[in-house]
Design a protein around this motif. Sequence first.
Motif, PDB file in Angstrom:
ATOM      1  N   GLU A 182       0.908  -1.201  -0.428  1.00  0.00           N
ATOM      2  CA  GLU A 182       0.013  -0.328  -0.045  1.00  0.00           C
ATOM      3  C   GLU A 182       0.920   1.432   0.569  1.00  0.00           C
ATOM      4  OE1 GLU A 182      -3.847   1.904  -0.087  1.00  0.00           O
ATOM      5  OE2 GLU A 182      -3.166   0.289  -0.674  1.00  0.00           O
ATOM      6  N   ASN A 183       2.430   1.134   0.305  1.00  0.00           N
ATOM      7  CA  ASN A 183       3.136   2.376   0.193  1.00  0.00           C
ATOM      8  C   ASN A 183       2.772   3.272   0.592  1.00  0.00           C
ATOM      9  OD1 ASN A 183       5.045   1.327  -1.179  1.00  0.00           O
ATOM     10  ND2 ASN A 183       3.811   1.625  -2.923  1.00  0.00           N
ATOM     11  N   THR A 184       1.701   3.142   2.347  1.00  0.00           N
ATOM     12  CA  THR A 184       1.237   4.530   3.500  1.00  0.00           C
ATOM     13  C   THR A 184       3.098   4.883   3.672  1.00  0.00           C
ATOM     14  OG1 THR A 184       1.532   2.847   5.343  1.00  0.00           O
ATOM     15  CG2 THR A 184      -0.053   2.612   4.480  1.00  0.00           C
ATOM     16  N   CYS A 185       2.173   5.949   4.825  1.00  0.00           N
ATOM     17  CA  CYS A 185       3.648   6.339   4.802  1.00  0.00           C
ATOM     18  C   CYS A 185       4.591   5.428   6.205  1.00  0.00           C
ATOM     19  CB  CYS A 185       3.086   7.922   6.320  1.00  0.00           C
ATOM     20  SG  CYS A 185       1.849   7.233   7.321  1.00  0.00           S
ATOM     21  N   CYS A 186       3.859   4.431   6.749  1.00  0.00           N
ATOM     22  CA  CYS A 186       5.005   4.117   7.891  1.00  0.00           C
ATOM     23  C   CYS A 186       5.215   2.630   6.872  1.00  0.00           C
ATOM     24  CB  CYS A 186       3.809   3.235   9.158  1.00  0.00           C
ATOM     25  SG  CYS A 186       2.945   4.132   9.990  1.00  0.00           S
ATOM     26  N   HIS A 187       4.734   2.381   5.941  1.00  0.00           N
ATOM     27  CA  HIS A 187       5.231   1.648   5.115  1.00  0.00           C
ATOM     28  C   HIS A 187       7.334   2.304   4.942  1.00  0.00           C
ATOM     29  CE1 HIS A 187       6.979  -1.689   2.007  1.00  0.00           C
ATOM     30  NE2 HIS A 187       7.102  -0.520   1.303  1.00  0.00           N
ATOM     31  N   GLY A 188       7.006   3.215   4.420  1.00  0.00           N
ATOM     32  CA  GLY A 188       8.133   4.153   3.648  1.00  0.00           C
ATOM     33  C   GLY A 188       9.819   4.397   5.069  1.00  0.00           C
ATOM     34  N   THR A 189       8.789   4.673   6.436  1.00  0.00           N
ATOM     35  CA  THR A 189       9.623   4.708   7.790  1.00  0.00           C
ATOM     36  C   THR A 189      10.197   3.725   7.985  1.00  0.00           C
ATOM     37  OG1 THR A 189       7.489   5.291   9.434  1.00  0.00           O
ATOM     38  CG2 THR A 189       8.437   7.313   8.204  1.00  0.00           C
ATOM     39  N   GLY A 190       9.264   2.553   8.341  1.00  0.00           N
ATOM     40  CA  GLY A 190       9.489   1.225   7.913  1.00  0.00           C
ATOM     41  C   GLY A 190      10.992   0.970   7.026  1.00  0.00           C
ATOM     42  N   LEU A 191      10.785   1.092   6.028  1.00  0.00           N
ATOM     43  CA  LEU A 191      12.450   0.984   4.848  1.00  0.00           C
ATOM     44  C   LEU A 191      13.553   1.431   5.902  1.00  0.00           C
ATOM     45  CD1 LEU A 191      10.474   2.401   1.459  1.00  0.00           C
ATOM     46  CD2 LEU A 191      10.970  -0.121   3.115  1.00  0.00           C
ATOM     47  N   GLU A 192      13.304   2.601   7.086  1.00  0.00           N
ATOM     48  CA  GLU A 192      13.975   2.982   7.305  1.00  0.00           C
ATOM     49  C   GLU A 192      14.842   2.411   8.841  1.00  0.00           C
ATOM     50  OE1 GLU A 192      14.263   7.359   7.229  1.00  0.00           O
ATOM     51  OE2 GLU A 192      13.053   7.538   5.744  1.00  0.00           O
ATOM     52  N   ASN A 193      13.344   1.985   9.471  1.00  0.00           N
ATOM     53  CA  ASN A 193      13.640   1.956  11.200  1.00  0.00           C
ATOM     54  C   ASN A 193      14.531   1.321  11.507  1.00  0.00           C
ATOM     55  OD1 ASN A 193      11.860   3.579  12.557  1.00  0.00           O
ATOM     56  ND2 ASN A 193      10.090   2.378  11.681  1.00  0.00           N
ATOM     57  N   HIS A 194      14.704   0.074  10.073  1.00  0.00           N
ATOM     58  CA  HIS A 194      15.905  -1.405  11.021  1.00  0.00           C
ATOM     59  C   HIS A 194      17.197  -1.211  10.873  1.00  0.00           C
ATOM     60  CE1 HIS A 194      11.635  -2.973  11.849  1.00  0.00           C
ATOM     61  NE2 HIS A 194      10.638  -2.831  10.437  1.00  0.00           N
ATOM     62  N   PHE A 195      17.268  -0.225  10.856  1.00  0.00           N
ATOM     63  CA  PHE A 195      18.557  -0.010   9.364  1.00  0.00           C
ATOM     64  C   PHE A 195      19.584   1.164  10.879  1.00  0.00           C
ATOM     65  CE2 PHE A 195      17.567  -0.624   6.013  1.00  0.00           C
ATOM     66  CZ  PHE A 195      17.986  -1.830   5.419  1.00  0.00           C
ATOM     67  N   LYS A 196      18.800   1.200  12.055  1.00  0.00           N
ATOM     68  CA  LYS A 196      18.383   2.444  13.261  1.00  0.00           C
ATOM     69  C   LYS A 196      18.752   1.869  14.264  1.00  0.00           C
ATOM     70  CE  LYS A 196      15.858   6.128  11.273  1.00  0.00           C
ATOM     71  NZ  LYS A 196      16.780   7.524  11.250  1.00  0.00           N
ATOM     72  N   TYR A 197      18.873   0.427  15.073  1.00  0.00           N
ATOM     73  CA  TYR A 197      18.972   0.197  15.976  1.00  0.00           C
ATOM     74  C   TYR A 197      20.625   0.365  16.753  1.00  0.00           C
ATOM     75  CZ  TYR A 197      14.930  -2.286  14.566  1.00  0.00           C
ATOM     76  OH  TYR A 197      13.886  -3.095  14.808  1.00  0.00           O
ATOM     77  N   HIS A 198      21.593   0.663  15.730  1.00  0.00           N
ATOM     78  CA  HIS A 198      23.077   0.914  16.266  1.00  0.00           C
ATOM     79  C   HIS A 198      22.610   2.334  16.971  1.00  0.00           C
ATOM     80  CE1 HIS A 198      23.253   2.995  12.507  1.00  0.00           C
ATOM     81  NE2 HIS A 198      24.107   3.685  12.782  1.00  0.00           N
ATOM     82  N   GLU A 199      21.546   3.314  15.871  1.00  0.00           N
ATOM     83  CA  GLU A 199      21.956   4.758  16.746  1.00  0.00           C
ATOM     84  C   GLU A 199      22.762   5.342  17.883  1.00  0.00           C
ATOM     85  OE1 GLU A 199      20.014   6.948  12.772  1.00  0.00           O
ATOM     86  OE2 GLU A 199      19.101   6.683  14.216  1.00  0.00           O
ATOM     87  N   SER A 200      21.459   4.511  18.832  1.00  0.00           N
ATOM     88  CA  SER A 200      21.729   4.892  20.424  1.00  0.00           C
ATOM     89  C   SER A 200      22.509   4.182  21.380  1.00  0.00           C
ATOM     90  CB  SER A 200      20.405   5.587  20.531  1.00  0.00           C
ATOM     91  OG  SER A 200      19.911   6.783  19.914  1.00  0.00           O
ATOM     92  N   ILE A 201      22.872   2.790  20.803  1.00  0.00           N
ATOM     93  CA  ILE A 201      22.574   2.075  21.632  1.00  0.00           C
ATOM     94  C   ILE A 201      24.513   2.918  22.877  1.00  0.00           C
ATOM     95  CG2 ILE A 201      24.024  -0.692  21.722  1.00  0.00           C
ATOM     96  CD1 ILE A 201      22.949  -1.148  19.192  1.00  0.00           C
ATOM     97  N   TYR A 202      25.048   2.930  22.309  1.00  0.00           N
ATOM     98  CA  TYR A 202      26.240   3.852  22.411  1.00  0.00           C
ATOM     99  C   TYR A 202      26.478   5.500  22.614  1.00  0.00           C
ATOM    100  CZ  TYR A 202      28.034  -0.259  22.819  1.00  0.00           C
ATOM    101  OH  TYR A 202      27.852  -2.585  22.174  1.00  0.00           O
ATOM    102  N   ALA A 203      26.942   6.464  23.548  1.00  0.00           N
ATOM    103  CA  ALA A 203      27.175   7.235  23.109  1.00  0.00           C
ATOM    104  C   ALA A 203      28.720   8.161  23.261  1.00  0.00           C
ATOM    105  CB  ALA A 203      26.116   8.448  23.354  1.00  0.00           C
ATOM    106  N   TRP A 204      29.108   9.316  23.275  1.00  0.00           N
ATOM    107  CA  TRP A 204      30.300   9.415  23.752  1.00  0.00           C
ATOM    108  C   TRP A 204      30.720  10.769  23.823  1.00  0.00           C
ATOM    109  CZ3 TRP A 204      34.878  12.082  21.296  1.00  0.00           C
ATOM    110  CH2 TRP A 204      34.444  11.918  20.509  1.00  0.00           C
ATOM    111  N   ASN A 205      31.691  11.147  24.567  1.00  0.00           N
ATOM    112  CA  ASN A 205      32.030  12.414  24.310  1.00  0.00           C
ATOM    113  C   ASN A 205      33.361  12.343  24.936  1.00  0.00           C
ATOM    114  OD1 ASN A 205      31.779  11.994  27.347  1.00  0.00           O
ATOM    115  ND2 ASN A 205      30.016  13.542  28.053  1.00  0.00           N
ATOM    116  N   GLU A 206      34.534  13.185  25.538  1.00  0.00           N
ATOM    117  CA  GLU A 206      35.894  13.170  25.540  1.00  0.00           C
ATOM    118  C   GLU A 206      36.192  12.770  26.539  1.00  0.00           C
ATOM    119  OE1 GLU A 206      40.007  15.941  26.733  1.00  0.00           O
ATOM    120  OE2 GLU A 206      38.054  17.055  26.035  1.00  0.00           O
ATOM    121  N   ASP A 207      35.442  12.437  27.819  1.00  0.00           N
ATOM    122  CA  ASP A 207      35.855  11.336  28.801  1.00  0.00           C
ATOM    123  C   ASP A 207      35.483  10.511  29.725  1.00  0.00           C
ATOM    124  OD1 ASP A 207      37.719  13.597  29.997  1.00  0.00           O
ATOM    125  OD2 ASP A 207      36.323  15.096  29.934  1.00  0.00           O
TER     126      ASP A 207
END
Length: 757
Positions: free
Chosen positions: A560-585
């Motif tokens: 059906e190519n709904t809006c959620c099909h569109g974001t669904g194409l992206e969602n599952h490549f984003k699991y890594h994004e926020s597992i970790y974060a960093w700053n200098e220390d």
Amino acid sequence: MNEMKQNADKEIVQSDLATIYLGNLATVDSDLNLPARGERGSELTWFSRHTLFVSHAGKVTRPALGVGDRTVELVVTASYAGYSESKVFAVNVLEEEDLSRPVRAFPVAVTALKGSLPELPSVVVVENDSGAYTVAPVTWQAVTATQLSQGAITVKGAVAGSEIVATARITFTDSEPPRADTSKQINYFLPDQVVLAPDTPFARARDRVLEYLLGVNDDQMLYSFRVAAGLDTLGAPSMTGWDAPQGNLRGHTTGHYLSALALAWATSGNIRIKDKLDYMLSELKTCQAAMTDKYASGFLSAYSEEQFDKLEEYTTYPTIWAPYYTLHKILAGLRDCYQLAGNQDALDIYIGLGDWVDNRLSRLPKPQREKMWSLYIAGEFGGMNEVMTDLYTITGNKKYLRTARLFDNIKLFLPMEQKYDTLGTLHANQHIPQVIGAIKLFAATGDKKYYDIANNFWQLVTSAHIYSIGGTGETEMFRQPDCIGRLLTQKTAETCASYNLLKLTRELYAYKPDAKYMEYYERAMYNHILASGDPGGPTAGSTYFMPLAPGSRKSFDTTENTCCHGTGLENHFKYHESIYAWNEDNLFVNMYVPSQVDWGQKGVKIQLASGEGEGQFELRVSGKGLFALRLRKPGWSQGVAIEIDGRPVNPPLIDGYFTLEREWHDNTVTIAISYSLHSEPSPDVPELASLLYGPYVLAALDAGEEMLTIATKGQPLEATFERVGELAFRYRGIDFVPLALINREPYHVYFRITWDV
């Protein structure tokens, strides 16, 4: 004889179609009685083209207040002895009535340079006699020339549709307010620095979508763009569903597809994905050149400029369908292809299309733009303010920053700045991307109001508008605060809304790495995004709504190519994004997803693996460096035990993180997080609650449409349930498993829990 019989059957069918009467369809406010058989015996079957408001069975759901009336095409097919014919009824469903009246208006505060006319808002926040907050237009008294040199003045305004008086306190200053500090406290790792461990639910979901992308026909994704540009479609099939050639939202899926290709390339390095991405951009650049000859310079779309023309005339949906929303998806895809894949064609197209937007909107007066952006669906513009701000950040050209601010939506931004919850009548996913744009504008301008808008919005939504799975909205709409247990329907939690809330959460966390942001992020990622993908194969199917009514089933959009099909194409490549974060220390471990991060800035690698048993994790530090390892303490945990190289430690808990600061050198940290069954009541109906085990929301596998009751008889939940497997429990013969592991089986997520003996 056969011909006579066929004519007789046809006459019966046409007669039955002609005699169907459904009442006054111009003002529908209650369920329709749809006959199953015609007067002369035809079998009647019904199909609604917009089940959000009229179901196939005739059940009517009135549009929420503020949406406007909706016209739905209801198709009936009459069949008799092998002959069939259809008829279309236009059903006008009335929006919910507004019976409330404003009883007071909240004051506004405005600053202006001495000698300059202040810019007063066109609306104010009002409280209605129902107790709900909303906004109302206001007409202010004129500010005189003599008042412009005073230190501060108060002016009054007339609130439309009432006798309420609004007030505005205007402070005149000698200089512009100072720029706020926009420095971020943490950084995120690049996509190729974080690798998910294989054979986890997250990696499997990603790999399924990667396989799907490799099989997509790129020329089909280009079909409508080539048609609009007058180019050969190369024999490709047309798009389907919302992206079909007759659809007014065509082109939006292609924008998401570009983003998905960029994300897939950045996380996988698959050269076939890069080839597809480069081909798409080369061909879109050709389309843009051809469309520039037909329309204004820089224009690119899967249709002509007509929808943009009609929006400026305040044409409503569904005559037009969110042209700037579709444009945002295309622009976001171009941005991602440039930033994540380094494609220069993407930037060239991005700049040309950005110029077109600036030329188009900069000539419109502010009142006209404000009215456009307030139109339900037609005026939805996605995150246009976000992508135009990003274009400014990439190019340094300030005109794009000016263009981004042309999308300021005063009806949302004013109450969010003042922290009044006026969300109850708003379309959820129409407004979340606007707030993402606000936080981007804060970064670019230092105007603190944009940060306040974004942070206040996040606080209001996550504290009072969230289902247990992390999703928001019912029939796409925000409802009044804390209205959860009363709205457990088939149309809860639109996947697009969670996609955008997670983007907003990441932006806010970067300014203030408070564990509360990652508490929400984990909840939505584990229980909505992971649960939204079709586990049955490489279809990239996605849920539109995540239904939470008893006995619900997931439905995955694959064509059906709904809006959620569109974001669904992206969602599952984003699991890594926020597992970790960093700053200098510091290295922040936000979620316990098996993975590896290469912290090149410190010269160390971190591997996070599951240990034996639920809640058991092993974190290995390879390399040497002085820094603090910050381990998030999950809010759902009953306790956390930590060891370094086999020796127990008791680190301090700071802002929701266990902080282990030391000189690291090839050390192993073991983390034991206690998982337990616990309930989370709905705010408005406390006896209705969800069950969770660790980070997972559990669903009962049951087809019944009555709310299930769990009788604890005074025992803790652990004693009430039988443990039957990994992450699996049983109560009175009904199995309970994480919602994310359910395919198409019927389920329950909320239960009536009794605690008495």
